[in-house]
Scaffold this active site. Sequence first.
Site, PDB file in Angstrom:
ATOM      1  N   ARG A   1       0.918  -1.286  -0.080  1.00  0.00           N
ATOM      2  CA  ARG A   1      -0.061  -0.195   0.169  1.00  0.00           C
ATOM      3  C   ARG A   1       0.866   1.407  -0.046  1.00  0.00           C
ATOM      4  O   ARG A   1       0.787   2.257  -0.719  1.00  0.00           O
ATOM      5  CB  ARG A   1      -0.904  -0.106   1.129  1.00  0.00           C
ATOM      6  CG  ARG A   1      -1.789   1.240   1.272  1.00  0.00           C
ATOM      7  CD  ARG A   1      -2.896   1.420   2.276  1.00  0.00           C
ATOM      8  NE  ARG A   1      -2.780   0.415   3.397  1.00  0.00           N
ATOM      9  CZ  ARG A   1      -2.186   0.692   4.399  1.00  0.00           C
ATOM     10  NH1 ARG A   1      -1.330   1.665   4.681  1.00  0.00           N
ATOM     11  NH2 ARG A   1      -2.109  -0.012   5.297  1.00  0.00           N
TER      12      ARG A   1
ATOM     13  N   LYS B   1      -8.414   6.277 -19.546  1.00  0.00           N
ATOM     14  CA  LYS B   1      -8.339   6.795 -20.528  1.00  0.00           C
ATOM     15  C   LYS B   1      -7.343   6.859 -21.533  1.00  0.00           C
ATOM     16  O   LYS B   1      -6.651   5.644 -22.052  1.00  0.00           O
ATOM     17  CB  LYS B   1      -9.171   7.796 -20.691  1.00  0.00           C
ATOM     18  CG  LYS B   1     -10.122   8.187 -19.533  1.00  0.00           C
ATOM     19  CD  LYS B   1     -11.514   7.363 -19.631  1.00  0.00           C
ATOM     20  CE  LYS B   1     -12.269   7.415 -18.532  1.00  0.00           C
ATOM     21  NZ  LYS B   1     -12.673   8.540 -17.785  1.00  0.00           N
TER      22      LYS B   1
HETATM   23  C1  LIG Z   1     -13.208   9.051 -16.517  1.00  0.00           C
HETATM   24  C2  LIG Z   1     -12.722  10.277 -15.830  1.00  0.00           C
HETATM   25  C3  LIG Z   1     -12.516  10.659 -14.783  1.00  0.00           C
HETATM   26  C4  LIG Z   1     -12.959   9.615 -13.708  1.00  0.00           C
HETATM   27  O1  LIG Z   1     -11.652   8.679 -13.899  1.00  0.00           O
HETATM   28  P1  LIG Z   1     -11.919   6.821 -13.183  1.00  0.00           P
HETATM   29  O2  LIG Z   1     -10.754   6.273 -13.701  1.00  0.00           O
HETATM   30  O3  LIG Z   1     -13.210   6.587 -14.364  1.00  0.00           O
HETATM   31  O4  LIG Z   1     -12.290   6.980 -11.842  1.00  0.00           O
HETATM   32  C5  LIG Z   1     -12.083  12.062 -14.252  1.00  0.00           C
HETATM   33  N1  LIG Z   1     -12.052  12.727 -15.205  1.00  0.00           N
HETATM   34  C6  LIG Z   1     -12.471  12.670 -16.567  1.00  0.00           C
HETATM   35  C7  LIG Z   1     -12.252  13.836 -17.453  1.00  0.00           C
HETATM   36  C8  LIG Z   1     -12.709  11.146 -17.167  1.00  0.00           C
HETATM   37  O5  LIG Z   1     -13.118  11.202 -18.253  1.00  0.00           O
END
Ligand SMILES: *Cc1c(COP(=O)(O)O)cnc(C)c1O
Length: 379
Positions: free
Chosen positions: A46, A195
């Site tokens: 952790r 992403k």
């Molecule tokens: C997906 C997203 C998040 C959140 O991220 P997670 O990995 O789904 O927790 C925050 N900001 C933006 C712009 C996103 O596209």
Amino acid sequence: MKFNTKTIHGGQKLDPAYGSVMPPIYQTSTYAQTTPGGHKGYEYSRSSNPTRTALENSLASIENGNYGLAFASGLAAIDAIIKLFEPGDEVISTSDLYGGTYRLFTSIFEKFGIKFNFIGMENASNIENYMNDKTKLIWVETPTNPMLNIIDINAVATIAKKHDILLAVDNTFATPYLQQPLDLGADIVMHSATKYLGGHSDLVMGGLIVKDKNLADRLYFIQNASGAVCGPQDSFLALRGIKTLHIRMQRHCENGKAVAHFLKKHPNIENVYWPGFESHPNHHIAKEQMKDFGGMVSFTTKGNNYEEAIKLVENLKVFTLAESLGGVESLAGHPASMTHASIPKEEREKTGVVDSLIRLSVGIEDEDDLIADLKQAIG
Ligand SMILES: *Cc1c(COP(=O)(O)O)cnc(C)c1O
């Protein structure tokens, strides 16, 4: 080292044991000690793990920061930022922002006495109207989701510095290939590495990058104390993704541009939202702070018909109907029925999320196949 080299080598060392070119996946929770406290820098996963460290060093390198922290998700990374503050403190945030961020701010942190002001920041000077001596953070997302608005990071940073408060930028949509907020004056860069950084729709992860040692220490304390860390396997996958970030982004931008121009010329399309158009209200800022305009494109159809928009996304074959973005494959979403369905129609329409709005995450397939797919689905 230039960006296209940093994605591959930034912060990376050959593994000392056997010289493996990729860092091993240290699938372990704990580390042997020769005597209490006698360890090689790792005690418990952790707190830190060598595969995660390799990823965190890469994150720091590509964002031109000094410290990187990797989390179990993008929201876990945002959660750690807000835990820097105390009841009574205030945050000024963009109003057009990721729905999960809005939910975290309003449904979780407002309960603990932190106040959030959601405002339009297309004109940065608007921020001054909401500033008071309790304000501790400005939260910026640019380009925004799903309307692709652009906020002037440098102008916001000037305001944050004047008032001696922090500026955090969610750089998920742009990635450091397109813009590097720390160089524009931000204090914290946040990523949903789920992403573009991961890039292959095969993991959920978040990241924070900072320059300042004291701020890094405070965030690390929260990361370790709250515990929302990512595992070694996912750290490895994210690192592998980052190695091709620059070439993927280059193609995302090329395809995004082709799709935006195709849609703009189509007789059945009403509006196309893409910061590369000269008609985009903050195109001049996008041109200055971004290297290119990214792979996200939103549009509406003539007549603004809810059912027709659903039909359109159902008819797509190369684009997959799905939430999320930033992977190599093209995705399409219908915000009014998917990501923004929980927001009352009247509210969502104020920010432009009308019934026929469709958001595309343009992937890196062949541009001709993407355009042919849109052509047959739009009709
Ligand atoms: C997906 C997203 C998040 C959140 O991220 P997670 O990995 O789904 O927790 C925050 N900001 C933006 C712009 C996103 O596209």
